[in-house]
Write an enzyme that holds these catalytic residues in place. Sequence first.
Site, PDB file in Angstrom:
ATOM      1  N   SER A   1       0.854  -1.179   0.000  1.00 40.25           N
ATOM      2  CA  SER A   1       0.000   0.000   0.000  1.00 40.25           C
ATOM      3  C   SER A   1       0.891   1.231   0.000  1.00 40.25           C
ATOM      4  O   SER A   1       1.953   1.242   0.621  1.00 40.25           O
ATOM      5  CB  SER A   1      -0.882  -0.011   1.250  1.00 40.25           C
TER       6      SER A   1
ATOM      7  N   GLU B   1      -7.344 -10.453  -6.985  1.00 41.98           N
ATOM      8  CA  GLU B   1      -8.446  -9.481  -7.106  1.00 41.98           C
ATOM      9  C   GLU B   1      -8.649  -9.062  -8.560  1.00 41.98           C
ATOM     10  O   GLU B   1      -9.780  -8.905  -9.022  1.00 41.98           O
ATOM     11  CB  GLU B   1      -8.149  -8.244  -6.266  1.00 41.98           C
TER      12      GLU B   1
END
Length: 456
Positions: free
Chosen positions: A276, A289
Site C-alpha cells: 500500500s 483481485e
Amino acid sequence: MALWNSRFKKALNEIVLKFSASIDIDWKMFNEDIDGSKAHILMLVKQKIVSAKDGKAIIKALDEIRKEISSGILKFDWHKEDIHSLIEERLVEKIGERGKRLHTARSRNDQIALDERLYMRKEILQLVKLTRVLQKTLLKKAEQYKETIISGYTHLQRAQPVLFAHHLIAYVSMLDRDVDRMNDCLKRVNISPLGAAALAGTTLPIDRRYSAKLLNMNGIIENSLDAVSDRDVMIELISLCSIIMMHLSRISEELVLWSSQEFSFAKFDDSFATGSSLMPQKKNPDVAELIRGKVGRVYGSLVGLLTIMKGLPLAYNRDMQEDKVHLFQAVDTAKDCLNLTSELLKHTSFDKNKFEKALDGDFSLSTELVDYLVRKNVPFRQAHNLVGAVVANCVEKNIKLNELTLKDYQKISQKFDKDLFKLLTSRSSINNKISQGSTSSKEVEKQLKYWVNKTK
Ligand code: ARG
C-alpha cells in the site's frame, strides 16, 4: 480508394472512414486472412476460374505480404478500412492486374466469417492448453498438500473438515468440463463459410469443400445465408470464456479470503503481492483481485455480442464488425487469467497446520456423531435432533464437542458411548469417509491418480 468505390461520385468522408474502419482491431487476424485467401485462390485455380500462372503469382505475393506484416514493414493505417482491404490493395500494388482476381466469387462477408473461425480455432487450442496447465498446477499443489486438512464450508460457515487436496481437485474437475466444452465448440467452429459469397452463393463453378479441406476444416456451412449471417459459435466461445472466468474468479475469491489475517492460510510470494502506498504493513492480493475483477470484461463481451446480434435481419449487417472487439477481449482476458492463476498458485504456499488441530472437537464434527448414532440404528432425523441437543449443550457451556463429558452425552442419549470420542478429531472425520468421491485420503488419492492421468 476503397475496394467498392466505383459507383460513388465522391470519396468517403474522412470522419466516416475513420469511424467505420476496423483495421485497428482486425489486423490481429492477418495470418488467418492470408491463409483463407491462399485456400481460396488454390480452389479458383483447381476449378479453372483463375489460371495457374496468376494463382502462383498471387500465392507468392500473399506469402511476401505475410512477411511484410509480421516484420512491421507493412503498417496498419485506418485509411485502409480493414485487414482485407489492406492485404488486397497491397497485393495489387505488388503484382498489378493479376492480384485483382483473388476476390473472385468471394465477398468480405464470407471472408471475415472465415477469418474469425480460423482465429477461434487457433485460440480454442490455446485456451485448452492453458486450462490443462492450470489443472496440472492445481494437481501439483494437491500432491504437495495431500495430507493437509482445511475446513470445508457451506454458506461460508464451517461445515465439515476436508482435505485441501480434495478442495483443489474440485477445481480440476470444473476445469475439465471447460476443456470438454471447448473441444465440443471446436467442432462447430471448424466449419467453413467460404464460398457463401456475399449472401446468395455464386454463379461461378467454385468447390467449397475443396477450400475447406485445404484449411483443415471439417466441411462447410451449407446454407450461404447462415454462413455469413450468424455469430452463434462466437457467442458460444465467449460464453465458454465467461464460464472459465467464473471458475477463476471463485478460485481467486478463495485465495483472497485465505490470505486475510483472519484465515492466515495462504501466503503469496512477495513477487506476487503488492503493498500500500499509505499503510506500510500491507501485503495485498492484487493478482487474485484483478482476476476476479476482469470477469467484468468477459461477461461484458458476452452481453455485448448477444446485444449486437439480437435485432439483425439476415444477412450481413455492418453492426457485425463490432463482434471482434468482444471476441478478442474475451479470449485474451481468459488466456491471461488462466496463465496468471497458474502462476499465482505456483507462488503461493499454504499453512499445513492451520486447521487440523483447530478443528479437533469442533462443531463441524457434529455430522460424525449423527452417523455414529445412525450406525447404532437410531433413525437419521432423530439422530440429527439428538446431536443438535449436544451442540446446544456445548454452546451453553462454551466448550467443544470433545470437552463434553460422557455423562452429559448419555443424558442426551444412552446410545452414546466412550468410543464416540475417537470420532472427534478432524483426521478421523476425514478418514472415516468411505463413499466414492469423498474426502478420505484413500478416495482423494484415487481422484489424484485419475486426474494426473487424464491431464497428462
Ligand atoms: N470489416 C468488416 C467486418 O469486420 C468486413 C466485412 C465487410 N463487409 C461489408 N459488407 N461491408 O465485418
